[in-house]
Motif scaffolding. Structure first.
Motif, mmCIF file in Angstrom:
data_model
loop_
_atom_site.group_PDB
_atom_site.id
_atom_site.type_symbol
_atom_site.label_atom_id
_atom_site.label_comp_id
_atom_site.label_asym_id
_atom_site.label_seq_id
_atom_site.Cartn_x
_atom_site.Cartn_y
_atom_site.Cartn_z
ATOM 1 N N PHE A 8 16.270 -9.600 19.017
ATOM 2 C CA PHE A 8 16.155 -8.146 19.125
ATOM 3 C C PHE A 8 17.211 -7.589 20.079
ATOM 4 C CE2 PHE A 8 12.163 -8.451 16.911
ATOM 5 C CZ PHE A 8 12.033 -7.216 16.305
ATOM 6 N N GLY A 9 17.511 -8.330 21.133
ATOM 7 C CA GLY A 9 18.565 -7.902 22.049
ATOM 8 C C GLY A 9 19.917 -7.838 21.368
ATOM 9 N N VAL A 10 20.217 -8.820 20.551
ATOM 10 C CA VAL A 10 21.483 -8.835 19.821
ATOM 11 C C VAL A 10 21.542 -7.663 18.841
ATOM 12 C CG1 VAL A 10 22.833 -10.139 18.123
ATOM 13 C CG2 VAL A 10 21.889 -11.300 20.126
ATOM 14 N N VAL A 11 20.420 -7.366 18.183
ATOM 15 C CA VAL A 11 20.387 -6.229 17.256
ATOM 16 C C VAL A 11 20.674 -4.922 17.999
ATOM 17 C CG1 VAL A 11 18.867 -4.863 15.761
ATOM 18 C CG2 VAL A 11 18.897 -7.344 15.561
ATOM 19 N N LEU A 12 20.111 -4.760 19.182
ATOM 20 C CA LEU A 12 20.377 -3.543 19.965
ATOM 21 C C LEU A 12 21.840 -3.481 20.419
ATOM 22 C CD1 LEU A 12 17.136 -3.208 22.110
ATOM 23 C CD2 LEU A 12 17.918 -1.691 20.299
ATOM 24 N N ILE A 13 22.416 -4.617 20.770
ATOM 25 C CA ILE A 13 23.825 -4.643 21.152
ATOM 26 C C ILE A 13 24.697 -4.256 19.964
ATOM 27 C CG2 ILE A 13 25.717 -6.159 21.876
ATOM 28 C CD1 ILE A 13 23.608 -7.642 23.625
ATOM 29 N N LEU A 14 24.367 -4.770 18.778
ATOM 30 C CA LEU A 14 25.122 -4.419 17.576
ATOM 31 C C LEU A 14 24.974 -2.935 17.242
ATOM 32 C CD1 LEU A 14 24.426 -7.524 15.312
ATOM 33 C CD2 LEU A 14 26.549 -6.936 16.502
ATOM 34 N N ILE A 30 29.758 7.858 25.322
ATOM 35 C CA ILE A 30 29.386 6.824 26.285
ATOM 36 C C ILE A 30 27.878 6.577 26.256
ATOM 37 C CG2 ILE A 30 29.098 8.323 28.302
ATOM 38 C CD1 ILE A 30 30.974 5.030 28.364
ATOM 39 N N HIS A 31 27.111 7.565 25.874
ATOM 40 C CA HIS A 31 25.662 7.391 25.791
ATOM 41 C C HIS A 31 25.260 6.446 24.672
ATOM 42 C CE1 HIS A 31 25.713 11.218 28.124
ATOM 43 N NE2 HIS A 31 24.849 10.505 28.815
ATOM 44 N N SER A 32 26.159 6.219 23.736
ATOM 45 C CA SER A 32 25.832 5.295 22.657
ATOM 46 C C SER A 32 25.824 3.839 23.145
ATOM 47 C CB SER A 32 26.814 5.459 21.499
ATOM 48 O OG SER A 32 28.129 5.205 21.934
ATOM 49 N N LEU A 33 26.228 3.610 24.381
ATOM 50 C CA LEU A 33 26.174 2.265 24.947
ATOM 51 C C LEU A 33 24.801 1.932 25.543
ATOM 52 C CD1 LEU A 33 29.659 2.125 26.681
ATOM 53 C CD2 LEU A 33 28.981 1.156 24.478
ATOM 54 N N ILE A 34 23.918 2.901 25.615
ATOM 55 C CA ILE A 34 22.590 2.673 26.196
ATOM 56 C C ILE A 34 21.799 1.614 25.434
ATOM 57 C CG2 ILE A 34 20.350 3.773 26.675
ATOM 58 C CD1 ILE A 34 21.962 6.288 27.471
ATOM 59 N N PRO A 35 21.773 1.634 24.084
ATOM 60 C CA PRO A 35 21.055 0.545 23.401
ATOM 61 C C PRO A 35 21.605 -0.835 23.748
ATOM 62 C CG PRO A 35 21.545 2.304 21.854
ATOM 63 C CD PRO A 35 22.263 2.634 23.129
ATOM 64 N N GLY A 36 22.908 -0.916 23.980
ATOM 65 C CA GLY A 36 23.507 -2.192 24.355
ATOM 66 C C GLY A 36 23.030 -2.682 25.705
ATOM 67 N N SER A 90 17.810 22.423 12.589
ATOM 68 C CA SER A 90 19.018 21.817 13.151
ATOM 69 C C SER A 90 18.774 21.525 14.630
ATOM 70 C CB SER A 90 20.215 22.748 12.991
ATOM 71 O OG SER A 90 20.003 23.938 13.704
ATOM 72 N N ILE A 91 19.434 20.476 15.105
ATOM 73 C CA ILE A 91 19.321 20.105 16.515
ATOM 74 C C ILE A 91 20.720 20.000 17.094
ATOM 75 C CG2 ILE A 91 17.120 18.916 16.189
ATOM 76 C CD1 ILE A 91 18.653 16.275 16.366
ATOM 77 N N LEU A 92 20.793 19.901 18.404
ATOM 78 C CA LEU A 92 22.068 19.967 19.111
ATOM 79 C C LEU A 92 22.981 18.781 18.800
ATOM 80 C CD1 LEU A 92 23.756 21.576 21.078
ATOM 81 C CD2 LEU A 92 22.633 20.373 22.951
ATOM 82 N N ARG A 93 22.481 17.553 18.933
ATOM 83 C CA ARG A 93 23.296 16.354 18.692
ATOM 84 C C ARG A 93 22.590 15.447 17.683
ATOM 85 N NH1 ARG A 93 23.896 14.865 24.759
ATOM 86 N NH2 ARG A 93 22.386 13.416 23.963
ATOM 87 N N PRO A 94 22.774 15.700 16.399
ATOM 88 C CA PRO A 94 22.041 14.918 15.393
ATOM 89 C C PRO A 94 22.415 13.434 15.382
ATOM 90 C CG PRO A 94 23.621 16.386 14.343
ATOM 91 C CD PRO A 94 23.608 16.731 15.803
ATOM 92 N N GLU A 95 23.678 13.109 15.655
ATOM 93 C CA GLU A 95 24.074 11.704 15.649
ATOM 94 C C GLU A 95 23.372 10.933 16.763
ATOM 95 O OE1 GLU A 95 26.409 14.145 15.987
ATOM 96 O OE2 GLU A 95 27.178 14.265 13.945
ATOM 97 N N ALA A 96 23.291 11.532 17.928
ATOM 98 C CA ALA A 96 22.612 10.884 19.053
ATOM 99 C C ALA A 96 21.130 10.699 18.757
ATOM 100 C CB ALA A 96 22.798 11.699 20.328
ATOM 101 N N ALA A 97 20.522 11.691 18.115
ATOM 102 C CA ALA A 97 19.110 11.581 17.771
ATOM 103 C C ALA A 97 18.881 10.446 16.780
ATOM 104 C CB ALA A 97 18.611 12.907 17.197
ATOM 105 N N MET A 103 17.028 2.998 17.720
ATOM 106 C CA MET A 103 16.703 2.178 18.886
ATOM 107 C C MET A 103 15.202 2.196 19.154
ATOM 108 S SD MET A 103 17.945 2.594 22.813
ATOM 109 C CE MET A 103 17.023 1.802 24.130
ATOM 110 N N GLY A 104 14.585 3.372 19.062
ATOM 111 C CA GLY A 104 13.149 3.483 19.295
ATOM 112 C C GLY A 104 12.343 2.671 18.305
#
Length: 127
Positions: A8-14, A30-36, A90-97, A103-104
């Protein structure tokens, strides 16, 4: 469960690597590195839990499931954002969501599998 935790850790890093390559050019990439980061913690605690000493294994697995639970709880706003998008808003940052929702989901599945394993281990000790 230690190998599952590493998986599961490897999946989150990927997930983090894919999200960063897709969203890296944006200001919040840079926030997309949080799952990693969560994935790296799971890999570390999974490796530490891969021991024959039962007490250490239990300790590191409980820490790992706590990391997974915190990962899920931290993504609730993203999951709610995806639900809003699904209902046509619509939301502010759809890609981040979307990344947060993925991740959730990964963290929730991991936590549920761990809880099921913990319950089975407790029942096995009582018998």
């Amino acid at each position: 469960m230690a190998k599952l935790t590493i998986g599961f850790g490897v999946v989150l890093i990927l997930l983090s690597a894919v999200a960063y390559t897709q969203l890296g050019q944006h200001s919040h990439g840079i926030h997309s590195l949080i799952p990693g980061a969560f994935g790296l913690l799971l890999v570390i605690f999974g490796a530490l839990a891969n021991t024959p000493v039962a007490k250490k294994r239990m300790l590191f697995m409980h820490i790992a499931v706590t990391v997974g639970l915190l990962g899920f709880l931290g993504t609730i706003p993203g999951i709610l954002g995806v639900l809003q998008m699904a209902s046509g808003h619509s939301i502010l940052r759809p890609e981040a969501a979307k990344v947060q929702a993925i991740m959730g989901t990964i963290c929730l599945v991991y936590v549920l599998l761990c809880v099921r394993s913990f319950i089975a281990a407790r029942r096995a000790r009582l018998v």
